[in-house]
Scaffold this motif. Structure first.
Motif, PDB file in Angstrom:
ATOM      1  N   ASP A  85     -36.625   8.866  32.493  1.00 20.05           N
ATOM      2  CA  ASP A  85     -36.051   9.842  31.581  1.00 20.05           C
ATOM      3  C   ASP A  85     -35.756  11.155  32.306  1.00 20.05           C
ATOM      4  N   GLU A  86     -36.693  11.585  33.149  1.00 18.06           N
ATOM      5  CA  GLU A  86     -36.471  12.811  33.917  1.00 18.06           C
ATOM      6  C   GLU A  86     -35.281  12.659  34.861  1.00 18.06           C
ATOM      7  N   ARG A  89     -32.027  12.830  32.791  1.00 17.86           N
ATOM      8  CA  ARG A  89     -31.745  14.205  32.373  1.00 17.86           C
ATOM      9  C   ARG A  89     -31.270  15.053  33.544  1.00 17.86           C
ATOM     10  N   ARG A  92     -27.663  14.113  34.400  1.00 17.53           N
ATOM     11  CA  ARG A  92     -26.737  14.657  33.404  1.00 17.53           C
ATOM     12  C   ARG A  92     -26.546  16.153  33.595  1.00 17.53           C
ATOM     13  N   ARG A  93     -27.661  16.863  33.863  1.00 14.53           N
ATOM     14  CA  ARG A  93     -27.582  18.309  34.078  1.00 14.53           C
ATOM     15  C   ARG A  93     -26.741  18.613  35.314  1.00 14.53           C
TER      16      ARG A  93
END
Length: 107
Positions: A85-86, A89, A92-93
């Motif tokens: 998940d990290e 994210r 995506r960032r």
């Protein structure tokens, strides 16, 4: 004919019980040492193998496969899922920042 079938069943049962006994880990054997179970299975037809199958080995009576400790697969591991998940994210960032940087630099 019936004697032949009974003899074949006796041999098959003995072979099955003997192979099960030989492959069983020593910690799961109950009652007698492994060598004694082997002697019992080989020397006493029907009684030895049937006794082994019902008494000689710890069996999983809960139905289904034995429960394993810890996660079964990576997608069941909470640490793996958290890291995944990290990573998603972060990617995506970074993609958002890169896209904003390209849009802001060409204007």
């Amino acid at each position: 004919m019936a004697r032949g079938i009974i003899a074949v069943l006796s041999i098959a049962l003995s072979i099955f019980a003997l192979s099960d006994c030989v492959q069983t880990e020593d910690e799961k054997i109950r009652g007698l040492p492994k060598w004694a179970w082997i002697v019992l299975i080989v020397l006493i037809p029907w009684v030895g193998p049937i006794t082994w199958l019902f008494v000689g080995k710890e069996r999983n009576l809960g139905g289904g496969p034995p429960r394993r400790q810890g996660p079964l697969a990576p997608d069941e591991d909470p640490d793996f899922l958290r890291r995944l998940d990290e990573d998603i994210r972060r990617e995506r960032r970074e993609r958002r920042e890169r896209d904003q940087g390209e849009d802001g630099g060409s204007a």
